[in-house]
Scaffold this motif. Structure first.
Motif, mmCIF file in Angstrom:
data_model
loop_
_atom_site.group_PDB
_atom_site.id
_atom_site.type_symbol
_atom_site.label_atom_id
_atom_site.label_comp_id
_atom_site.label_asym_id
_atom_site.label_seq_id
_atom_site.Cartn_x
_atom_site.Cartn_y
_atom_site.Cartn_z
ATOM 1 N N ASN A 75 0.820 -1.216 0.000
ATOM 2 C CA ASN A 75 0.000 0.000 0.000
ATOM 3 C C ASN A 75 0.851 1.262 0.000
ATOM 4 O O ASN A 75 0.392 2.315 -0.445
ATOM 5 N N ASN A 76 2.072 1.185 0.524
ATOM 6 C CA ASN A 76 2.904 2.378 0.695
ATOM 7 C C ASN A 76 4.255 2.345 -0.016
ATOM 8 O O ASN A 76 4.912 3.376 -0.098
ATOM 9 N N PHE A 77 4.674 1.176 -0.471
ATOM 10 C CA PHE A 77 6.010 1.057 -1.028
ATOM 11 C C PHE A 77 5.997 0.279 -2.339
ATOM 12 O O PHE A 77 5.106 -0.537 -2.574
ATOM 13 N N GLN A 78 7.023 0.508 -3.151
ATOM 14 C CA GLN A 78 7.224 -0.310 -4.345
ATOM 15 C C GLN A 78 7.944 -1.583 -3.899
ATOM 16 O O GLN A 78 9.041 -1.518 -3.362
ATOM 17 N N LEU A 79 7.312 -2.728 -4.090
ATOM 18 C CA LEU A 79 7.924 -3.996 -3.723
ATOM 19 C C LEU A 79 8.668 -4.583 -4.913
ATOM 20 O O LEU A 79 8.302 -4.347 -6.064
ATOM 21 N N GLY A 80 9.674 -5.361 -4.621
ATOM 22 C CA GLY A 80 10.389 -6.139 -5.621
ATOM 23 C C GLY A 80 10.894 -7.408 -4.958
ATOM 24 O O GLY A 80 11.007 -7.468 -3.729
ATOM 25 N N VAL A 81 11.177 -8.427 -5.750
ATOM 26 C CA VAL A 81 11.662 -9.699 -5.216
ATOM 27 C C VAL A 81 12.969 -10.041 -5.901
ATOM 28 O O VAL A 81 13.057 -10.048 -7.135
ATOM 29 N N LEU A 82 13.988 -10.341 -5.104
ATOM 30 C CA LEU A 82 15.306 -10.722 -5.593
ATOM 31 C C LEU A 82 15.645 -12.083 -5.006
ATOM 32 O O LEU A 82 15.680 -12.245 -3.789
ATOM 33 N N SER A 83 15.857 -13.080 -5.873
ATOM 34 C CA SER A 83 16.127 -14.427 -5.389
ATOM 35 C C SER A 83 17.091 -15.152 -6.320
ATOM 36 O O SER A 83 16.998 -15.018 -7.534
ATOM 37 N N ILE A 84 17.995 -15.923 -5.737
ATOM 38 C CA ILE A 84 18.865 -16.768 -6.560
ATOM 39 C C ILE A 84 18.400 -18.215 -6.557
ATOM 40 O O ILE A 84 18.800 -18.995 -7.398
ATOM 41 N N ASN A 85 17.528 -18.569 -5.621
ATOM 42 C CA ASN A 85 17.090 -19.959 -5.507
ATOM 43 C C ASN A 85 15.688 -20.209 -6.039
ATOM 44 O O ASN A 85 15.355 -21.331 -6.393
ATOM 45 N N TRP A 86 14.849 -19.209 -6.050
ATOM 46 C CA TRP A 86 13.477 -19.359 -6.532
ATOM 47 C C TRP A 86 13.374 -18.776 -7.930
ATOM 48 O O TRP A 86 13.877 -17.684 -8.185
ATOM 49 N N SER A 87 12.706 -19.478 -8.833
ATOM 50 C CA SER A 87 12.487 -18.987 -10.191
ATOM 51 C C SER A 87 11.324 -17.997 -10.196
ATOM 52 O O SER A 87 10.536 -17.927 -9.248
ATOM 53 N N TRP A 122 13.663 -10.165 -9.822
ATOM 54 C CA TRP A 122 15.029 -10.405 -10.297
ATOM 55 C C TRP A 122 15.398 -11.796 -9.794
ATOM 56 O O TRP A 122 15.554 -12.010 -8.596
ATOM 57 N N SER A 123 15.493 -12.743 -10.718
ATOM 58 C CA SER A 123 15.746 -14.126 -10.297
ATOM 59 C C SER A 123 16.413 -14.914 -11.414
ATOM 60 O O SER A 123 16.481 -14.462 -12.558
ATOM 61 N N ASN A 124 16.850 -16.088 -11.049
ATOM 62 C CA ASN A 124 17.314 -17.057 -12.031
ATOM 63 C C ASN A 124 16.086 -17.830 -12.499
ATOM 64 O O ASN A 124 15.083 -17.889 -11.802
ATOM 65 N N ASP A 125 16.157 -18.392 -13.683
ATOM 66 C CA ASP A 125 15.011 -19.133 -14.202
ATOM 67 C C ASP A 125 15.456 -20.446 -14.823
ATOM 68 O O ASP A 125 16.619 -20.619 -15.184
ATOM 69 N N VAL A 126 14.511 -21.355 -14.940
ATOM 70 C CA VAL A 126 14.743 -22.646 -15.579
ATOM 71 C C VAL A 126 13.873 -22.694 -16.827
ATOM 72 O O VAL A 126 12.670 -22.438 -16.758
#
Length: 179
Positions: A75-87, A122-126
């Motif tokens: 509601n108040n912030f720009q969210l982002g997700v950074l992961s090296i283990n989850w696609s 931002w993640s790795n993908d398969v």
């Protein structure tokens, strides 16, 4: 002669880079083995597997309250997700969909929040052939991404593993969670 690791003389980044090198080598072997070939890659397919397969759902779960906290933060912030283990697909299915569901339950969703496509991942993908694309091969890649984000504004980083240490230090505010 084998190189000896001496934690007392290594910086945090040097130690994490050594671990990243090992992780990258393992990931390359997994990709070449073909063991991930045919893995479902769409968020809907991943979500179906999580819901249908008990042995999968037991290992892919959010910490209690996580979806609610993310929904409120959104509601108040720009969210982002950074992961090296989850696609990307796993992040959508196991993290963002529950967050969106929680928003619907709380009726806190605004017209701007009716989609999760505005949340950068931002993640790795398969791929369908089972090859892992290492766009973020490890801890130092996470740190680098956080440094880029900091150029655009204040960054709060939440992490739960050793690969998060440099990113936690790089962020304006780093929050370490664990059991």
């Amino acid at each position: 002669a084998k190189e000896t690791l001496c934690p007392k003389t290594m910086s945090l980044d040097e130690a994490l880079n050594t671990l990243d090198d090992v992780s990258t080598a393992v990931t390359e072997k997994v990709s070449l083995s073909g063991v991930l070939r045919g893995l479902c890659t769409s968020p809907n397919n991943v979500l179906e597997v999580i819901e249908r397969e008990r042995h999968v759902s037991d290992h892919v779960r959010l910490r209690p309250g996580c979806a609610a906290v993310l929904a409120r933060a959104r509601n108040n912030f720009q969210l982002g997700v950074l992961s090296i283990n989850w696609s990307r697909s796993l992040i959508h299915a196991a993290l963002l969909e529950p967050m969106l569901f929680h928003e619907d339950e709380e009726e806190s969703k605004s017209s701007e929040q009716d989609t999760i496509s505005d949340i950068p991942i931002w993640s790795n993908d398969v791929d369908h052939d089972g090859f892992v694309s290492l766009q973020f091969p490890g801890a130092l890649a996470k740190k680098s991404q956080i440094a880029k984000l900091r150029r655009s504004g204040y960054v709060v980083y939440v992490g739960d593993s050793s690969t998060d240490l440099s990113a936690l230090v790089e962020a304006d505010l780093g929050i370490l969670i664990g059991d």
